[in-house]
Design a protein around this motif. Structure first.
Motif, PDB file in Angstrom:
ATOM      1  N   ASN A 133      -0.392   4.082 -10.459  1.00 24.03           N
ATOM      2  CA  ASN A 133      -1.477   3.659 -10.701  1.00 24.03           C
ATOM      3  C   ASN A 133      -1.873   4.028 -12.154  1.00 24.03           C
ATOM      4  OD1 ASN A 133      -3.738   2.108  -9.994  1.00 24.03           O
ATOM      5  ND2 ASN A 133      -4.410   4.183  -8.971  1.00 24.03           N
ATOM      6  N   LEU A 134      -1.840   3.684 -13.557  1.00 24.21           N
ATOM      7  CA  LEU A 134      -2.312   3.602 -14.370  1.00 24.21           C
ATOM      8  C   LEU A 134      -3.482   3.982 -14.075  1.00 24.21           C
ATOM      9  CD1 LEU A 134       0.098   1.870 -16.953  1.00 24.21           C
ATOM     10  CD2 LEU A 134       0.074   3.887 -15.797  1.00 24.21           C
ATOM     11  N   LYS A 135      -4.365   4.729 -14.984  1.00 22.03           N
ATOM     12  CA  LYS A 135      -5.625   5.282 -14.501  1.00 22.03           C
ATOM     13  C   LYS A 135      -6.901   3.991 -15.341  1.00 22.03           C
ATOM     14  CE  LYS A 135      -6.148   8.797 -12.566  1.00 22.03           C
ATOM     15  NZ  LYS A 135      -7.211   8.466 -10.909  1.00 22.03           N
ATOM     16  N   ARG A 136      -6.068   3.719 -16.402  1.00 23.23           N
ATOM     17  CA  ARG A 136      -6.754   2.407 -17.215  1.00 23.23           C
ATOM     18  C   ARG A 136      -5.558   1.353 -17.495  1.00 23.23           C
ATOM     19  NH1 ARG A 136      -5.682   2.231 -22.731  1.00 23.23           N
ATOM     20  NH2 ARG A 136      -6.015   4.277 -24.071  1.00 23.23           N
ATOM     21  N   ASN A 137      -6.338   0.638 -18.245  1.00 18.69           N
ATOM     22  CA  ASN A 137      -5.247  -0.858 -18.882  1.00 18.69           C
ATOM     23  C   ASN A 137      -3.890  -0.156 -19.618  1.00 18.69           C
ATOM     24  OD1 ASN A 137      -5.643  -3.516 -20.405  1.00 18.69           O
ATOM     25  ND2 ASN A 137      -3.739  -3.561 -18.217  1.00 18.69           N
ATOM     26  N   PHE A 138      -3.032   0.242 -19.381  1.00 14.29           N
ATOM     27  CA  PHE A 138      -2.602   0.542 -21.219  1.00 14.29           C
ATOM     28  C   PHE A 138      -1.803  -0.401 -21.631  1.00 14.29           C
ATOM     29  CE2 PHE A 138      -3.743   4.018 -18.847  1.00 14.29           C
ATOM     30  CZ  PHE A 138      -3.955   5.375 -20.324  1.00 14.29           C
ATOM     31  N   GLY A 139      -1.506  -1.512 -20.966  1.00 11.42           N
ATOM     32  CA  GLY A 139      -0.754  -2.978 -21.612  1.00 11.42           C
ATOM     33  C   GLY A 139       0.854  -2.620 -21.305  1.00 11.42           C
TER      34      GLY A 139
ATOM     35  N   TYR B 206       0.143   7.402 -21.014  1.00 11.74           N
ATOM     36  CA  TYR B 206      -0.815   7.120 -20.489  1.00 11.74           C
ATOM     37  C   TYR B 206      -0.872   8.206 -19.338  1.00 11.74           C
ATOM     38  CZ  TYR B 206       3.723   7.390 -17.973  1.00 11.74           C
ATOM     39  OH  TYR B 206       5.674   8.253 -17.686  1.00 11.74           O
ATOM     40  N   MET B 207      -1.757   7.932 -18.722  1.00 12.08           N
ATOM     41  CA  MET B 207      -2.198   8.757 -17.174  1.00 12.08           C
ATOM     42  C   MET B 207      -1.981   7.996 -16.343  1.00 12.08           C
ATOM     43  SD  MET B 207      -5.585  11.320 -16.386  1.00 12.08           S
ATOM     44  CE  MET B 207      -4.827  12.516 -15.107  1.00 12.08           C
ATOM     45  N   ALA B 208      -1.017   8.699 -15.038  1.00 12.99           N
ATOM     46  CA  ALA B 208      -1.098   7.879 -13.837  1.00 12.99           C
ATOM     47  C   ALA B 208      -1.074   8.862 -12.693  1.00 12.99           C
ATOM     48  CB  ALA B 208       0.082   7.172 -14.123  1.00 12.99           C
ATOM     49  N   ASP B 209      -1.505   8.139 -11.607  1.00 15.04           N
ATOM     50  CA  ASP B 209      -1.191   8.609 -10.717  1.00 15.04           C
ATOM     51  C   ASP B 209       0.103   8.321  -9.740  1.00 15.04           C
ATOM     52  OD1 ASP B 209      -2.998  10.520 -10.287  1.00 15.04           O
ATOM     53  OD2 ASP B 209      -3.864   8.520  -9.485  1.00 15.04           O
ATOM     54  N   TYR B 210       1.347   8.935  -9.141  1.00 14.68           N
ATOM     55  CA  TYR B 210       2.412   8.140  -8.917  1.00 14.68           C
ATOM     56  C   TYR B 210       2.011   8.584  -7.476  1.00 14.68           C
ATOM     57  CZ  TYR B 210       7.815   7.672  -7.575  1.00 14.68           C
ATOM     58  OH  TYR B 210       8.723   7.833  -7.037  1.00 14.68           O
ATOM     59  N   ILE B 211       2.004   7.408  -6.403  1.00 12.21           N
ATOM     60  CA  ILE B 211       1.796   7.440  -4.834  1.00 12.21           C
ATOM     61  C   ILE B 211       2.555   6.781  -4.249  1.00 12.21           C
ATOM     62  CG2 ILE B 211       0.235   6.600  -3.583  1.00 12.21           C
ATOM     63  CD1 ILE B 211      -1.191   5.228  -6.261  1.00 12.21           C
ATOM     64  N   VAL B 212       3.030   8.465  -3.332  1.00 14.66           N
ATOM     65  CA  VAL B 212       5.010   7.340  -2.432  1.00 14.66           C
ATOM     66  C   VAL B 212       3.990   7.380  -1.397  1.00 14.66           C
ATOM     67  CG1 VAL B 212       6.657   8.146  -3.708  1.00 14.66           C
ATOM     68  CG2 VAL B 212       5.693  10.279  -2.671  1.00 14.66           C
ATOM     69  N   ALA B 213       4.924   7.167   0.079  1.00  8.66           N
ATOM     70  CA  ALA B 213       4.330   6.560   1.124  1.00  8.66           C
ATOM     71  C   ALA B 213       4.536   8.051   2.161  1.00  8.66           C
ATOM     72  CB  ALA B 213       5.728   5.443   2.193  1.00  8.66           C
TER      73      ALA B 213
END
Ligand code: UDP
Ligand code: MG
Length: 330
Positions: free
Chosen positions: A73-79, A309-316
């Motif tokens: 999940n990118l924290k904003r639109n990075f393209g 970029y800055m992102a969260d990595y989300i796993v189940a």
């Protein structure tokens, strides 16, 4: 022996109407396909590129029903290019397949891609024979752009080669070594393209399933300009040639004025020639400055070496669903 993993990286920006349908078609052509399901383990890495609609919510719903769905999940639109990079950074597979979220890259071709890879191909590219989602004016300008780009650049980028491809882990790891901010994936790939172990599948891109293209006229033009600058310094040389041409024309004009004055003995009013010369030189200078400015601007942005970029990595499986990513790329 544990199964080989195949990652499918999907970049999505405001694709709330597409992700569920894409997922449905994806699993039919991957883990629900008897042969593939038995041989490989799949992970579906959805990259949410800072969508402002319900894309993230929809992907989270998919993850609730299928733990093989991972979310970057990118924290904003990075393209798009950075979104693909983020997906690649988080993909764990022995092979990674990249595709768009709008079903313009039909999942039905994935078994063929995997088959090529299983038989020794390290890169499987796609060639888009037609794009039913675009009109002829867009196609004309797109073809022109690639002609100009390939004329200006030493790295040749094929014109109908979209971001629907499979890369072996070796190439994924190699691509991770490219740290430039401004990046065109297909260009970077052309730069490292080997002469063997590459296969291509042909396909016709249907219209997008839902929503509109994110690339309007201005965004496409900006991308075209950026791409040329990324892969070539020839525009700078072109500026030098233009300067030389300007100088040559000035000399010819000067000679003509002298001949006119002393030999033909006729005097044209000065302001006309001055105006023409000045506006010609003015535009050549501005053009050259503009070209130089574009390159300086790019240097300015790149030397800061900001993270991509800055992102969260989300796993189940995580309790609170969010892993702070260790891979917020430098
Ligand atoms: N996309 C993205 N970030 C952006 C713009 C687009 O991740 O800032 C994704 C988009 O969701 C889609 C893919 O990139 O999955 C290609 O975009 P689009 O279909 O709008 O481009 P087109 O096919 O019209 O060239
Ligand atoms: Mg599309």
């Amino acid at each position: 022996m544990s199964k080989k993993i195949i990652s499918i990286v999907i970049s999505a920006y405001n694709e709330e109407g597409n992700v569920a349908e894409l997922y449905k078609e994806l699993i039919v052509n991957t883990k629900q396909n008897k042969n593939l399901g038995a041989k490989y383990q799949f992970e579906y890495v959805f990259v949410n590129d800072g969508s402002s609609d319900n894309t993230l919510k929809k992907i989270k719903q998919l993850q609730k029903q299928d733990k093989d769905v991972k979310i970057v999940n990118l924290k904003r639109n990075f393209g798009h290019e950075i979104a693909m990079t983020a997906g690649m950074d988080h993909a764990l597979g022995d092979a990674v397949i990249f595709m768009d979220a709008d079903l313009q890259h039909p999942p039905v071709y994935i078994p063929q891609m995997i088959d090529f890879w299983a038989n020794g191909a390290e890169i499987v590219l796609s060639r888009r024979l037609d794009n039913l989602g675009t009109g002829c004016i867009y196609k004309f300008f797109s073809t022109m752009f690639y002609k100009i780009l390939n004329w200006l650049s030493d790295t040749k980028i094929p014109s109908k080669s979209p971001d629907f491809r499979l890369l072996d882990r070796r190439y994924v790891d190699f691509l991770k070594g490219f740290n430039e901010h401004d990046r065109l994936f297909r260009g970077l790939l052309s730069w490292i393209m080997p002469t063997d172990r590459v296969k291509t599948i042909d396909f016709v891109a249907p219209k997008r399933f839902s929503g509109n293209s994110k690339y309007g006229v201005f965004k496409s033009c900006a991308l075209a300009m950026d791409s040329i600058i990324q892969f070539s310094v020839r525009p700078l040389r072109l500026a030098t040639y233009l300067g030389l041409l300007g100088a040559f024309i000035s000399i010819v004009l000067g000679a003509y004025v002298i001949i006119e004055y002393y030999i033909i003995q006729h005097r044209t009013p000065g302001y006309a020639t001055i105006m023409v010369t000045m506006s010609f030189l003015g535009s050549v200078i501005l053009l050259a400055l503009g070209i130089i400015g574009e390159y300086i601007g790019k240097i300015h942005m790149e030397v800061k070496k900001r993270p991509l970029y800055m992102a969260d990595y989300i796993v189940a499986s995580t309790k609170n669903d969010v892993f702070k990513s260790q891979r917020d790329k430098k």
